[in-house]
Design an enzyme around this catalytic site. Structure first.
Site, short mmCIF file in Angstrom:
data_model
loop_
_atom_site.label_atom_id
_atom_site.label_comp_id
_atom_site.label_asym_id
_atom_site.label_seq_id
_atom_site.Cartn_x
_atom_site.Cartn_y
_atom_site.Cartn_z
N CYS A 1 6.18 -59.35 1.75
CA CYS A 1 7.58 -59.33 1.31
C CYS A 1 8.23 -60.70 1.44
CB CYS A 1 8.36 -58.27 2.09
SG CYS A 1 7.93 -56.60 1.57
N ASP B 1 -11.92 -39.89 16.65
CA ASP B 1 -11.77 -38.48 16.34
C ASP B 1 -13.14 -37.83 16.44
OD1 ASP B 1 -10.67 -36.06 15.63
OD2 ASP B 1 -11.09 -36.38 13.51
N CYS C 1 12.20 -56.54 4.65
CA CYS C 1 10.94 -56.36 5.37
C CYS C 1 10.45 -57.72 5.85
CB CYS C 1 9.89 -55.72 4.46
SG CYS C 1 8.25 -55.60 5.22
N ASP D 1 -1.46 -40.70 13.76
CA ASP D 1 -2.38 -41.47 12.94
C ASP D 1 -2.32 -40.86 11.57
OD1 ASP D 1 -4.18 -39.05 13.75
OD2 ASP D 1 -5.17 -39.99 12.05
N CYS E 1 7.31 -58.51 6.62
CA CYS E 1 5.86 -58.71 6.46
C CYS E 1 5.57 -59.92 5.58
CB CYS E 1 5.19 -57.46 5.89
SG CYS E 1 5.23 -57.29 4.11
N HIS F 1 1.57 -54.63 3.84
CA HIS F 1 2.96 -54.18 3.83
C HIS F 1 3.10 -52.78 4.43
CE1 HIS F 1 7.05 -53.23 2.68
NE2 HIS F 1 6.56 -52.08 2.27
#
Length: 378
Positions: A315, A98, A310, A272, A312, A341
RNA sequence: GGGGAGAUUCCCGAGUGGCCAAAGGGGACAGACUGUAAAUCUGUUGACAUCGUCUUCGAAGGUUCAAAUCCUUCUCUCCCCA
């Protein structure tokens, strides 16, 4: 419907459409990215709490970093000597920087804007620094991200029509200067940024100005900067339609999962936001049924994972009760697990969105997603 | 046995006659966060509750218009000397 962007280091191919939503591939010098996509924010060349390996495991394909912060510390020349941002941080994949334009808004108390550029008092040591469009491009070319942003002025969301009208003219003049300063065209793609606040006439004018400069990609800026949340969706829908169909559209800094899902439906390709990582540090984790504050007392003896289905690591292996304990005890693993997560949540959300577009059922997917996440708080 | 210091609202700790339901920390509880000055910031934290009322500063008495603050006795804790 595959077109190559002329004279550009990036290539954007749209392979599927579902309504206005599109699914494609953005090819950069550092690799391909499946669109629409979400960029995790790594302001100072680090996604807070997560290693590049973790990011990859979460499904990340691109990381964002910031001009203002990196120019102050460690300095863009140093990053350049390490082979550029991507290599410096050990990511070795696509990146975007940015321009520092957002800091014009977020650091409003310590800056002074003139047509020439913006004077900042460094938030680190108070020293005077100056960022102009030319300086921003110079820094970003040293950082060497695959994509970088024109230096823009981002007025607060509640700014008057009069103020924003003046501001978009400055943003346009700065965009022209940014483009003129851009020399590294075979390796880096410069994106223009449309401003205009919540005013449709100004969004239209700004879009026409920015599009006329024929950047390889276009961004919608000045959204989620203090305006009424209800206005976000309308501004995004209206503005996205004004941007060229054959170039990536980037909605900067947004945001909540529901805002992203809606924006994809309006034809936005890139996103983003600090939300998944910052909220993780503040003990707030995302689920398909809304956010939960994992620190809250009611999770103390909760043996379930954050989200049952989930995929991940957190989880699959840890409980809400344990995560709450980590936060209460101020253990650094708390923010790390929560970030793992949350980032995976965002990535999976985008994966599902892409799949829905491929199968031309985005409207259906979107409706269900929004109903679930906004329907009831967990 | 002799001498000294002290006991404050969940904890630590300020407060030495009214402006004290009582500073400041900590803890606890809750909230905010959108192109990251953010592992940060904000609020609540005796009880009812609308101003307000009631109970509270080791215990029990007392002085005073008024006591966490002054006096008496008691209980307990810590330190020093034997």
């Amino acid at each position: 419907m595959v077109r190559k962007i002329m004279q550009s280091s990036i290539k954007f191919d749209v392979s599927h459409r579902s309504g206005k939503a599109r699914r494609g591939i953005l090819e950069t010098p550092h690799g391909k990215i499946n669109s629409p996509f979400f960029m995790t924010v790594g302001t100072i060349a680090a996604v807070k709490g997560l290693t590049p390996q973790m990011l990859r495991e979460c499904g990340c394909e691109i990381v964002l970093a910031n001009t203002y912060h990196l120019s102050l510390r460690p300095g863009e020349e140093l990053v350049n000597r390490f082979g550029g941002l991507s290599k410096f941080m050990g990511w070795n994949g696509p990146t975007l920087t940015d321009s520092g334009g957002y800091q014009v808004y977020s650091l409003v108390d310590i800056n002074k804007i003139t047509d020439d550029g913006v004077s900042f008092s460094s938030h680190i040591d108070g020293s005077k620094i100056f960022i102009s469009p030319e300086r921003s491009v110079h820094i970003q070319q040293n950082l060497g991200a695959d994509m970088f942003m024109a230096f823009d002025e981002c007025p607060a969301g509640d700014s008057s029509h009069e103020v924003v009208a003046e501001s978009i003219e400055r943003t346009f003049r700065w965009a022209v200067r940014s483009k003129e300063a851009w020399t590294n065209r075979e390796k880096q793609a410069l994106f223009g940024i449309v401003q205009g606040g919540v005013y449709e006439d100004l969004r239209k004018k700004s879009a026409e100005q920015i599009v006329s400069l024929d950047f390889p990609g276009n961004a919608i800026g000045g959204v989620s900067v203090g305006e009424e949340p209800a206005k976000i969706d309308r501004v995004v829908e209206y503005t996205a339609a004004l941007l060229p169909d054959d170039k990536p559209r980037y909605l900067m800094g947004v945001g909540r999962p529901q805002d992203i899902i809606r924006a994809i439906g309006h034809g936005v390709d890139m996103f983003d936001c600090v939300m998944p990582t910052r909220h993780a540090r503040h003990a707030e984790v995302f689920t398909r049924k809304g956010k939960i504050k994992i620190r809250n007392l009611k999770y103390r003896d909760d043996h379930a994972p954050i989200e049952e289905d989930c995929d991940c690591y957190v989880c699959k292996n840890l409980t809400r009760g344990y995560l709450r304990h980590l936060f209460i005890a101020k253990e650094m693993l708390g923010p790390i697990y929560a970030a793992m997560h949350n980032i995976r949540f965002y990535m999976k959300m985008l994966e599902d969105a892409r799949e829905a577009i491929e199968e031309d059922r985005y409207e259906e997917f979107s409706s269900k997603f929004l109903a679930d996440i906004e329907g009831s708080s967990v």
